[in-house]
Design a protein around this motif. Structure first.
Motif, PDB file in Angstrom:
ATOM      1  N   THR A 160       0.814  -1.226   0.000  1.00  0.00           N
ATOM      2  CA  THR A 160       0.000   0.000   0.000  1.00  0.00           C
ATOM      3  C   THR A 160       0.843   1.268   0.000  1.00  0.00           C
ATOM      4  OG1 THR A 160      -0.213  -0.012   2.416  1.00  0.00           O
ATOM      5  CG2 THR A 160      -1.937  -1.127   1.157  1.00  0.00           C
ATOM      6  N   ARG A 162       3.062   1.618  -2.330  1.00  0.00           N
ATOM      7  CA  ARG A 162       3.358   1.823  -3.756  1.00  0.00           C
ATOM      8  C   ARG A 162       2.109   1.988  -4.607  1.00  0.00           C
ATOM      9  NH1 ARG A 162       8.226  -2.298  -4.715  1.00  0.00           N
ATOM     10  NH2 ARG A 162       6.495  -3.738  -4.750  1.00  0.00           N
ATOM     11  N   LEU A 163       0.988   1.455  -4.110  1.00  0.00           N
ATOM     12  CA  LEU A 163      -0.266   1.546  -4.864  1.00  0.00           C
ATOM     13  C   LEU A 163      -1.174   2.581  -4.207  1.00  0.00           C
ATOM     14  CD1 LEU A 163      -1.117  -2.242  -5.435  1.00  0.00           C
ATOM     15  CD2 LEU A 163       0.070  -0.686  -6.978  1.00  0.00           C
ATOM     16  N   SER A 164      -2.022   3.180  -5.026  1.00  0.00           N
ATOM     17  CA  SER A 164      -3.021   4.108  -4.490  1.00  0.00           C
ATOM     18  C   SER A 164      -4.158   3.300  -3.870  1.00  0.00           C
ATOM     19  CB  SER A 164      -3.574   4.973  -5.629  1.00  0.00           C
ATOM     20  OG  SER A 164      -4.307   4.144  -6.523  1.00  0.00           O
ATOM     21  N   GLN A 167      -6.089   1.601  -6.697  1.00  0.00           N
ATOM     22  CA  GLN A 167      -5.297   0.485  -7.259  1.00  0.00           C
ATOM     23  C   GLN A 167      -5.280  -0.712  -6.306  1.00  0.00           C
ATOM     24  OE1 GLN A 167      -1.602   2.612  -7.751  1.00  0.00           O
ATOM     25  NE2 GLN A 167      -1.827   2.761  -9.978  1.00  0.00           N
ATOM     26  N   SER A 168      -5.158  -0.434  -5.014  1.00  0.00           N
ATOM     27  CA  SER A 168      -5.141  -1.520  -4.025  1.00  0.00           C
ATOM     28  C   SER A 168      -6.489  -2.222  -3.994  1.00  0.00           C
ATOM     29  CB  SER A 168      -4.818  -0.970  -2.632  1.00  0.00           C
ATOM     30  OG  SER A 168      -3.603  -0.260  -2.647  1.00  0.00           O
ATOM     31  N   ARG A 171      -6.807  -4.400  -6.946  1.00  0.00           N
ATOM     32  CA  ARG A 171      -5.948  -5.588  -6.808  1.00  0.00           C
ATOM     33  C   ARG A 171      -6.676  -6.681  -6.017  1.00  0.00           C
ATOM     34  NH1 ARG A 171      -4.386  -9.103  -7.967  1.00  0.00           N
ATOM     35  NH2 ARG A 171      -2.477 -10.268  -7.649  1.00  0.00           N
TER      36      ARG A 171
END
Ligand SMILES: Nc1ncnc2c1ncn2[C@@H]1O[C@H](COP(=O)(O)OP(=O)(O)O)[C@@H](O)[C@H]1O
Ligand SMILES: [Mg+2]
Length: 188
Positions: A160, A162-164, A167-168, A171
């Protein structure tokens, strides 16, 4: 008495774990919103809230944390047994608790580790917990002066840092769709 198996109508327990401020509550709600919009019944079991209601007498020793996790996993299993998606958002610092929860659910258990470096969590400090810990105001803060054992067998790891948030969320939903636990959920 024999264990009640989970029904065919695929429900599951989504167990979201990680350090304080890793994003558990945020993603539990984001995933719940998307599943709710797709017509699923969802119940969030958030660690902090569950503690207030279920375990006010418990502290943060290993034994107490494990006992609290047992209670939450028991409720999660009951909900999933009735076709409700139970989303647990709880630090769950001990591998024994994760394995006990998996065994309790005895079926569709999806463990998601929000892997976020402690420095990033400390920076976020949504509730001021890390600041209070730094001033010596809180004993047993996971990641500061209490352990977080690295998860050994999570179904999914989400970084979390690295991802927004969207995006999370995507995923996690993509993983659930891959496992055929939910139909393909359109991106928000
Ligand atoms: N990829 C991400 N997933 C979840 N939260 C994120 C992410 N990136 C940044 N954040 C932020 O981190 C904070 C996480 O807080 P919260 O969800 O309360 O954490 P926790 O419940 O794990 O203690 C929120 O302010 C959220 O907006
Ligand atoms: Mg939270």
């Amino acid at each position: 008495m024999p264990e009640t198996p989970l029904p065919e109508a695929p429900s599951f327990v989504l167990w979201i774990e990680g350090l304080p401020c890793a994003g558990k509550t945020t993603l539990a709600h984001a995933v719940a919103d998307r599943l709710g919009a797709a017509g699923r019944k969802v119940q969030i079991l958030d660690g902090d809230e569950m503690r207030r209601m279920f375990s006010p007498e418990l502290g943060f020793s290993r034994k107490d944390r494990e006992f609290h996790a047992r209670r939450v996993s028991y409720v999660a299993r009951m909900l999933a047994g009735h076709g409700i998606v139970a989303i647990v958002a709880m630090i769950t610092p001990y591998e024994t608790s994760r394995q006990a929860a998996r065994a309790e659910v005895a079926g569709r258990f999806v463990e998601v580790w929000l892997r976020c470096p402690i420095e990033v969590c400390r920076e976020r400090d949504v509730k001021g917990l890390y600041a209070r810990a730094a001033q010596g105001g809180v004993a047993r803060v996971t990641g500061v002066n209490d352990p977080f054992e690295e998860p050994l067998r999570p179904e999914l790891i989400v970084d979390t840092n690295r991802l927004s948030v969207p995006q999370s969320t995507d995923r996690i939903l993509r993983y659930l769709a891959e496992q055929r636990l939910v139909p393909a959920v359109p991106a928000a």
